[in-house]
Scaffold this active site. Sequence first.
Site, PDB file in Angstrom:
ATOM      1  N   LYS A 166       0.854  -1.185   0.000  1.00  0.00           N
ATOM      2  CA  LYS A 166       0.000   0.000   0.000  1.00  0.00           C
ATOM      3  C   LYS A 166       0.892   1.238   0.000  1.00  0.00           C
ATOM      4  CE  LYS A 166      -3.878   1.809   2.660  1.00  0.00           C
ATOM      5  NZ  LYS A 166      -4.696   1.556   3.842  1.00  0.00           N
ATOM      6  N   GLY A 181       1.078   7.048   2.862  1.00  0.00           N
ATOM      7  CA  GLY A 181       0.160   8.192   2.888  1.00  0.00           C
ATOM      8  C   GLY A 181      -1.236   7.850   2.427  1.00  0.00           C
ATOM      9  N   CYS A 182      -1.501   6.615   1.989  1.00  0.00           N
ATOM     10  CA  CYS A 182      -2.851   6.234   1.585  1.00  0.00           C
ATOM     11  C   CYS A 182      -3.568   5.620   2.780  1.00  0.00           C
ATOM     12  CB  CYS A 182      -2.812   5.201   0.456  1.00  0.00           C
ATOM     13  SG  CYS A 182      -2.370   5.917  -1.124  1.00  0.00           S
ATOM     14  N   VAL A 183      -4.803   6.050   2.990  1.00  0.00           N
ATOM     15  CA  VAL A 183      -5.582   5.523   4.108  1.00  0.00           C
ATOM     16  C   VAL A 183      -6.576   4.475   3.641  1.00  0.00           C
ATOM     17  CG1 VAL A 183      -5.343   7.392   5.738  1.00  0.00           C
ATOM     18  CG2 VAL A 183      -7.057   7.538   3.962  1.00  0.00           C
TER      19      VAL A 183
END
Length: 110
Positions: free
Chosen positions: A105, A108-110
């Site tokens: 992933k 910084g991606c939630v």
Amino acid sequence: MAYEIDGKVIEHDEEGYLTDIAQWSEPLGGVIATKEGLAMTPEHWEVVNFLREYYAEYQIAPAIRVLTKALTKRMGAEKASNKYLYDLFPYGPAKQACKIAGLPKPTGCV
């Protein structure tokens, strides 16, 4: 949790990201895409393959801003636009494309 392809079981985390990126293959990418509700086109694969090359070089999955900047250099502004990328990967170009590419992933991606 796992994907199954050609009789092999390939583990993934609770979000569907591979636990061992070395197990990725293009057919597996297709299986992941199908589970994501996507029919892969040459345009999808172009982004996925770009992400795999980027990861091989920098050992990091790029967040969307970094992705669009790098894609602009490689493929031009039209194919690096947010609209183009979200049309291909509606659940987030960096997140969804990285999952299909068998990468972690993006930071910084939630």
